[in-house]
Design an enzyme around this catalytic site. Sequence first.
Site, short mmCIF file in Angstrom:
data_model
loop_
_atom_site.label_atom_id
_atom_site.label_comp_id
_atom_site.label_asym_id
_atom_site.label_seq_id
_atom_site.Cartn_x
_atom_site.Cartn_y
_atom_site.Cartn_z
N ASP A 247 95.56 51.68 32.58
CA ASP A 247 96.16 50.60 31.26
C ASP A 247 95.05 50.52 30.45
OD1 ASP A 247 94.53 49.36 33.41
OD2 ASP A 247 95.92 47.84 33.79
N ASN B 19 99.51 37.44 39.64
CA ASN B 19 101.06 37.19 39.21
C ASN B 19 101.90 38.17 39.72
OD1 ASN B 19 100.49 38.93 37.37
ND2 ASN B 19 101.10 37.81 35.71
N HIS C 233 101.65 41.36 38.81
CA HIS C 233 101.51 42.67 38.01
C HIS C 233 100.76 43.95 38.66
CE1 HIS C 233 97.44 40.99 35.95
NE2 HIS C 233 97.29 42.17 36.82
N GLU D 272 103.67 43.34 33.32
CA GLU D 272 103.60 41.75 33.62
C GLU D 272 105.12 41.61 34.12
OE1 GLU D 272 101.25 40.00 33.35
OE2 GLU D 272 99.68 40.98 32.11
#
Length: 234
Positions: free
Chosen positions: A74, A133, A135, A140
């Site tokens: 990423d 969270n 991800h 996401e």
Amino acid sequence: MGNLPAGVTLKIEADAQALAHAAADLICAAVQQKPDLSILVATGNTPMPTYAELARRAAAGQADFSRVTAVQLDEYLGLTDDDPRSLWGWMQRSFVAPLGITRTIRLHVPEEFDRDVAALGGLDLALLGLGPNGHLGFNEPPSPPESPTRTVTLTPESLESNRVYWNGLAVPTGAMTAGMNLILSARQTVLLVSGAHKRGILRCTLEGDQTPNLPASLLRRTALTVIADEAAWL
Ligand code: F6R
């Protein structure tokens, strides 16, 4: 714990250092078996002790990563190459250079990236951290399994969790990520999880519903090894 699906292995290690050793053992074994391994590489804090251990083994002549291809997971949008927040830079400093890796695939233009990975024969191994969270990379919630490599807008949770990396510098709100489709196609996936703050999300990842609302839960359909320290599990 509940039943893990066949193909999912959970290893609990005493602490972050033991986790790094176990992860390094697994990666070295994979490279020994396939010296030209292609590996998707997470940044973030969790894998840093593992990368340091791999670098130590490379320097001691105990492992040879010279034919490995490191594939970027990423990146933020809109940064220059010399920006301290560049994840490409972080991957170079923590993984590529210290391990003596000479082959890399950079995440720049999604279509080119996917084509380059396909030309390599796909991913042998995806080495991942667990977002607070759920991800993976910057996939996401919600990210369905077919989500392609693409640009995304970061969630408030991810902006907050990424803030700790950059010493007061703003976290860019736009990013690019390898797609869920690519991550889930890796022949082996390894998820590293360290620290008590990951305990809740790790339980949900392994024992909750498999859902795009928790992208990491979708790893349970892959040949997944989770290496966690006791703080993250017990
Ligand atoms: C980093 C990345 C992120 C992190 C995740 C966990 O390249 O892709 O998904 O793996 O946010 O970060 P740490 O390890 O810092 O808790």
